[in-house]
Design an enzyme around this catalytic site. Structure first.
Site, mmCIF file in Angstrom:
data_model
loop_
_atom_site.group_PDB
_atom_site.id
_atom_site.type_symbol
_atom_site.label_atom_id
_atom_site.label_comp_id
_atom_site.label_asym_id
_atom_site.label_seq_id
_atom_site.Cartn_x
_atom_site.Cartn_y
_atom_site.Cartn_z
ATOM 1 N N LYS A 26 34.366 24.620 -0.628
ATOM 2 C CA LYS A 26 33.741 25.460 -1.661
ATOM 3 C C LYS A 26 34.334 25.167 -3.029
ATOM 4 C CE LYS A 26 35.246 29.894 -2.276
ATOM 5 N NZ LYS A 26 35.599 30.260 -3.645
ATOM 6 N N ASN A 27 35.667 25.175 -3.103
ATOM 7 C CA ASN A 27 36.299 25.084 -4.427
ATOM 8 C C ASN A 27 36.307 23.673 -5.018
ATOM 9 O OD1 ASN A 27 36.598 27.787 -4.553
ATOM 10 N ND2 ASN A 27 38.743 27.830 -3.922
ATOM 11 N N CYS A 121 36.011 37.903 -6.743
ATOM 12 C CA CYS A 121 36.744 38.698 -5.767
ATOM 13 C C CYS A 121 37.734 39.636 -6.440
ATOM 14 C CB CYS A 121 37.501 37.773 -4.829
ATOM 15 S SG CYS A 121 36.460 37.030 -3.586
ATOM 16 N N ARG A 126 42.623 39.055 -13.454
ATOM 17 C CA ARG A 126 42.388 37.621 -13.587
ATOM 18 C C ARG A 126 42.073 37.326 -15.059
ATOM 19 N NH1 ARG A 126 39.100 35.742 -8.363
ATOM 20 N NH2 ARG A 126 40.105 33.774 -8.793
ATOM 21 N N ASP A 312 45.089 31.422 -0.578
ATOM 22 C CA ASP A 312 43.834 31.662 0.139
ATOM 23 C C ASP A 312 44.021 31.697 1.662
ATOM 24 O OD1 ASP A 312 42.513 31.808 -2.255
ATOM 25 O OD2 ASP A 312 41.749 29.760 -2.201
ATOM 26 N N ARG A 406 30.008 34.235 1.072
ATOM 27 C CA ARG A 406 30.241 33.521 -0.189
ATOM 28 C C ARG A 406 30.902 32.174 0.068
ATOM 29 N NH1 ARG A 406 33.781 36.307 -4.222
ATOM 30 N NH2 ARG A 406 33.600 34.174 -4.927
HETATM 31 N N1 EPU Z 1 45.916 32.794 -15.076
HETATM 32 C C1 EPU Z 1 46.339 33.189 -16.309
HETATM 33 N N2 EPU Z 1 45.497 33.010 -17.366
HETATM 34 C C2 EPU Z 1 44.272 32.452 -17.253
HETATM 35 C C3 EPU Z 1 43.844 32.030 -15.962
HETATM 36 C C4 EPU Z 1 44.696 32.210 -14.883
HETATM 37 O O1 EPU Z 1 47.425 33.704 -16.482
HETATM 38 O O2 EPU Z 1 43.589 32.308 -18.267
HETATM 39 C C5 EPU Z 1 46.817 33.010 -13.905
HETATM 40 C C6 EPU Z 1 46.212 33.920 -12.847
HETATM 41 O O3 EPU Z 1 46.314 35.270 -13.203
HETATM 42 C C7 EPU Z 1 47.035 33.560 -11.621
HETATM 43 C C8 EPU Z 1 47.385 32.092 -11.859
HETATM 44 O O4 EPU Z 1 47.021 31.801 -13.205
HETATM 45 O O5 EPU Z 1 48.225 34.300 -11.598
HETATM 46 C C9 EPU Z 1 46.690 31.146 -10.955
HETATM 47 O O6 EPU Z 1 45.333 31.485 -10.834
HETATM 48 P P1 EPU Z 1 44.232 30.372 -10.970
HETATM 49 O O7 EPU Z 1 43.705 30.389 -12.385
HETATM 50 O O8 EPU Z 1 44.735 29.079 -10.422
HETATM 51 O O9 EPU Z 1 43.101 30.886 -10.054
HETATM 52 P P2 EPU Z 1 41.634 30.441 -10.207
HETATM 53 O O10 EPU Z 1 41.563 29.090 -10.808
HETATM 54 O O11 EPU Z 1 40.841 31.535 -10.813
HETATM 55 C C10 EPU Z 1 41.370 29.141 -7.925
HETATM 56 C C11 EPU Z 1 40.501 29.316 -6.723
HETATM 57 C C12 EPU Z 1 40.956 30.545 -5.948
HETATM 58 C C13 EPU Z 1 42.409 30.343 -5.533
HETATM 59 C C14 EPU Z 1 43.270 30.073 -6.775
HETATM 60 C C15 EPU Z 1 44.710 29.731 -6.453
HETATM 61 C C16 EPU Z 1 38.376 28.433 -7.443
HETATM 62 C C17 EPU Z 1 36.969 28.707 -7.805
HETATM 63 N N3 EPU Z 1 39.120 29.496 -7.144
HETATM 64 O O12 EPU Z 1 41.199 30.335 -8.686
HETATM 65 O O13 EPU Z 1 40.153 30.646 -4.815
HETATM 66 O O14 EPU Z 1 42.882 31.495 -4.885
HETATM 67 O O15 EPU Z 1 42.716 28.971 -7.517
HETATM 68 O O16 EPU Z 1 44.764 28.613 -5.653
HETATM 69 O O17 EPU Z 1 38.805 27.297 -7.401
HETATM 70 C C18 EPU Z 1 38.843 31.733 -3.198
HETATM 71 O O18 EPU Z 1 38.327 30.626 -2.961
HETATM 72 O O19 EPU Z 1 38.661 32.736 -2.470
HETATM 73 C C19 EPU Z 1 39.704 31.879 -4.361
HETATM 74 C C20 EPU Z 1 40.030 33.058 -4.875
#
Ligand code: EPU
Length: 432
Positions: A26-27, A121, A126, A312, A406
């Site tokens: 998915k990701n 989610c 976030r 995850d 999803r």
């Molecule tokens: N963060 C910030 N500022 C930002 C963005 C993120 O501080 O502007 C922080 C977040 O709060 C968190 C950390 O960075 O503490 C890491 O989060 P990340 O941004 O890596 O999460 P994401 O990119 O939104 C992706 C996956 C998630 C997975 C996380 C961690 C996708 C679409 N989503 O999310 O997947 O848990 O990386 O590996 O790639 C899922 O598939 O169920 C899912 C939630």
């Protein structure tokens, strides 16, 4: 109407056996779909998982004017025509956090993009600060109008150098894609190293991008022209989270489970941890064979950016620890709020104490009993399915369409094929 799963548990018996094939990730697929905005011609995407999140990402593109064709199961073509819009539909984007990755390519190609604060989610706060910082560093102006972010770079995006204060996956991907069409070089330091990022870079490079270092903490992107997709189809890498979840299920309830079409090299941390919990795991190039041991040992889990233990897989692993002898600590370091589902495991009979929003203590082994469950998010949803298989009696898992569907394709049929007693049922939403 809302979808539920009704599952008859085995009460700890090791009954599952057979083979389960892993779908595209998915990701990875979501980002490849977003990356089609960087192309001047038609892009073919293959091994795309047929799940609600990829459908929504295609809907977002279609709403903006893209020509999306579903050729056959898992195979799509996308063409971005003239007159493509630069506003992400609030109706769709608000329901899906990953929609944010579209902002990078749209802004880089058209010099503007607007989008609502994205949803997704409920796994804790976030923030978007790293996105806003990155847009500004690349020369764009960010304003907030009527609940929407409006980002404009009148003279086009300029390459920039930035250090991410958190190793964010979607931030890394967004700016890697933005850098492909920016002028000059973009350098992302403290980049996330998840395999999905390297997968995306490899595809973009095949089509003309110049990205070095994806999969390491420093990524350098040399900006250039629109990419050429013709005759270079993208094939989605296997879903390591789905494979890891089946691994946990097999470690709990299988005589022997073969997880095929996966990449064990992406699961080193979970495999190591499961082995230290006493699980027998054999790996081949694209297959993992797992057998549930007669006894599981307690182990501590700390989630970490790749190559550490993935957040995850934290919920499925916690289910496993309820069946392990002794005391295990689970430390969720990435998202606050991603342990709330443990209340439901306690209601099933698990002994879990929340120390703080990032930490729980699990005491095993406990006998789980079937319950009515409502999942707070996608990954906890599948963890509830695993818990329901292990439990005694029947469990009913609600909200399947907004959580499990999803991210996992045709999950009940694949579970049934290895021996899980699972049925999908429709209920009136009010009765949930
Ligand atoms: N963060 C910030 N500022 C930002 C963005 C993120 O501080 O502007 C922080 C977040 O709060 C968190 C950390 O960075 O503490 C890491 O989060 P990340 O941004 O890596 O999460 P994401 O990119 O939104 C992706 C996956 C998630 C997975 C996380 C961690 C996708 C679409 N989503 O999310 O997947 O848990 O990386 O590996 O790639 C899922 O598939 O169920 C899912 C939630």
């Amino acid at each position: 109407m809302s979808n539920t799963f009704v599952i008859k548990g085995f009460g700890g018996e090791r009954k599952l056996h057979g083979k389960v094939s892993i779908t595209g990730a998915k990701n990875a697929a979501l980002k490849a779909i977003a990356s089609t905005v960087l192309f001047r011609d038609t892009v073919t995407l293959t091994n795309i998982p047929e799940i609600n999140d990829t459908f929504r990402m295609f809907d977002l593109l279609k709403d903006m004017g893209a020509d999306v064709v579903n050729l056959k199961h898992g195979v799509y073509t996308v063409l971005i025509p003239r007159g493509f819009a630069t506003e992400l539909s609030p109706g769709i984007a608000k329901r899906m956090r990953s929609s944010i990755v579209l902002t990078g390519p749209v802004l880089a190609r058209y010099g503007k993009v607007s989008f609502p604060h994205p949803g997704g989610c409920v796994i804790g706060a976030r923030p978007l600060d790293l996105f806003v910082d990155g847009f500004e560093k690349m020369g764009a102006k960010v304003s907030v109008k009527d609940d929407s972010y409006v980002v404009e770079a009148k003279d086009g995006l300029k390459g920039a150098e930035f250090f991410l204060k958190n190793q964010s996956v979607t931030v890394t991907e967004t700016f890697m894609m933005a850098g492909v069409l920016a002028s000059g070089s973009t350098i992302i330091k403290n980049a996330a190293m998840e395999p999905e990022i390297a997968d995306l870079a490899q595809f973009l490079n095949k089509c003309g991008a110049k990205i070095i270092g994806a999969g390491t903490p420093t990524i350098i992107i040399k900006g250039g022209k629109l990419l050429a997709g013709a005759r270079k189809p993208y094939k989605t890498m296997p879903d390591r989270i789905e494979a890891g979840s089946f691994l946990v299920l097999g470690a709990l309830a299988s005589r022997e489970l073969h997880i095929t079409n996966c990449n064990p090299a992406h699961l080193e941390s979970p495999i190591e941890l499961l082995r230290s919990a006493g699980v027998s795991i054999e790996t081949k190039k694209t297959e993992i064979i797992v057998r549930a041991p007669s006894k599981l040992r307690a182990v501590d889990v700390k989630t970490h950016e790749y190559p550490g233990f993935p957040t995850d897989l934290q919920a499925p692993m916690t289910v496993l620890l309820t069946q392990a002898e002794g005391e295990s600590k689970v430390f969720e370091t990435i998202f606050e709020g991603r342990l709330n589902y443990t209340e439901s495991l306690s209601a099933m009979g698990a002994s879990i104490t929340m120390m703080d929003p990032h930490r729980v203590l699990v005491r095993g082994k406990s006998e789980l009993r079937g319950r009515k469950l409502t999942s707070p998010d996608l990954r906890a949803g599948l963890a509830f399915v695993i818990a329901a298989v292990v439990a005694k009696g029947e469990s009913v898992i609600h909200n399947v369409d907004t959580t499990i569907d999803r991210g996992y394709e045709d999950i009940e049929n694949r579970l049934r094929a290895i021996g899980v007693e699972i049925e999908r049922a429709q209920v009136l939403s009010e009765s949930v």
